[in-house]
Design an enzyme around this catalytic site. Sequence first.
Site, PDB file in Angstrom:
ATOM      1  CB  THR A 178     -26.861  95.015  13.810  1.00 18.39           C
ATOM      2  OG1 THR A 178     -26.149  93.847  13.361  1.00 18.39           O
ATOM      3  CG2 THR A 178     -26.611  96.170  12.867  1.00 18.39           C
ATOM      4  CG  ASP A 179     -29.479  91.237  18.622  1.00 22.92           C
ATOM      5  OD1 ASP A 179     -28.681  90.280  18.610  1.00 22.92           O
ATOM      6  OD2 ASP A 179     -30.358  91.373  19.489  1.00 22.92           O
ATOM      7  CD1 TRP A 180     -28.213  85.527  14.469  1.00 23.07           C
ATOM      8  CD2 TRP A 180     -26.155  86.286  14.056  1.00 23.07           C
ATOM      9  NE1 TRP A 180     -27.631  84.681  13.573  1.00 23.07           N
ATOM     10  CE2 TRP A 180     -26.365  85.119  13.292  1.00 23.07           C
ATOM     11  CE3 TRP A 180     -24.934  86.943  13.955  1.00 23.07           C
ATOM     12  CZ2 TRP A 180     -25.396  84.596  12.438  1.00 23.07           C
ATOM     13  CZ3 TRP A 180     -23.963  86.427  13.106  1.00 23.07           C
ATOM     14  CH2 TRP A 180     -24.196  85.273  12.363  1.00 23.07           C
ATOM     15  CD1 TRP A 181     -28.002  86.049  10.773  1.00 22.87           C
ATOM     16  CD2 TRP A 181     -28.564  87.281   9.008  1.00 22.87           C
ATOM     17  NE1 TRP A 181     -27.255  85.590   9.704  1.00 22.87           N
ATOM     18  CE2 TRP A 181     -27.592  86.334   8.602  1.00 22.87           C
ATOM     19  CE3 TRP A 181     -29.065  88.165   8.050  1.00 22.87           C
ATOM     20  CZ2 TRP A 181     -27.107  86.261   7.292  1.00 22.87           C
ATOM     21  CZ3 TRP A 181     -28.580  88.083   6.750  1.00 22.87           C
ATOM     22  CH2 TRP A 181     -27.623  87.137   6.391  1.00 22.87           C
TER      23      TRP A 181
END
Length: 289
Positions: free
Chosen positions: A232-235
Amino acid sequence: MTHQSFTERAAELVSRMTFEEKLTQLDHKAEAIPRLGIAAYDYWSEGLHGVARSGDATVFPTAIGLATSWNEELVRRVAAATSDEARAYANEKGKGLSYWSPTINLARDPRWGRAEETYGEDPFLTTRMGAAFVKGLEGTDEETPYLKAIATIKHFAANNKETNRKHSDSRVSERALREIYLKQFEIIVKESDPWTIMSSYNVINGHRASENKELLEDILRGEWGFQGMVTTDWWTRGEHYKEIKAGNDVKMATGYPERVKKAMELGELTRADLEHCARRVLELILKID
């Protein structure tokens, strides 16, 4: 075990892990498992125009600058030099070899804050530059199955809006999605075989990209034959168990193993889901060992 394929070796390692050890491998900062000879590993770094954020290193032109050359070989050589320096940092400081690069989203709007990370607005040019970058970063030596570094093509997909990009809904027709926003991902996956792809923050036609099984499993792995790891991307704002079910293997967020464990206790995830992710993650580690 070296006579086995990377997939077989990764599956063997997973079979020897405890439940808690498997959980630790899904975090972007995976913990060491000394008894199995597995070192701690941080999956996150950037190498869009060199690895200078790691310390002293060569700084190359941004992607939009390189794209103006229309020179695939130049981009491949830049990425190869970047991976040489990435290996130096790995050898000298133990830094991980996973790089969240290249960005192959299209610069469709000059107001988008990340246009300099891209190769421009044209899908064909982006495909040629992105494919060359992946080949240069991961290496083209056919005599070895190992990779120099790990390329991560991003952000999958239609993530071209910086304002409210964690929530915005990209409304596109099926034709535009396939011919404009997915085409460069498809060709680079098939031609250059990147080992990692990053699911994006945004929503696409009402469905969050990081929770989109049709996008991550049916299209990416089913139609295109992608065999690698998805992060995933960050958060990302998606539900962690839904993201795993959709095809993500690693989530960039603190405290992730604990949330996965809770989801398993609630019956939202199974041990098979956990082991499926852990195997792909360990296969990445073996490819750069």
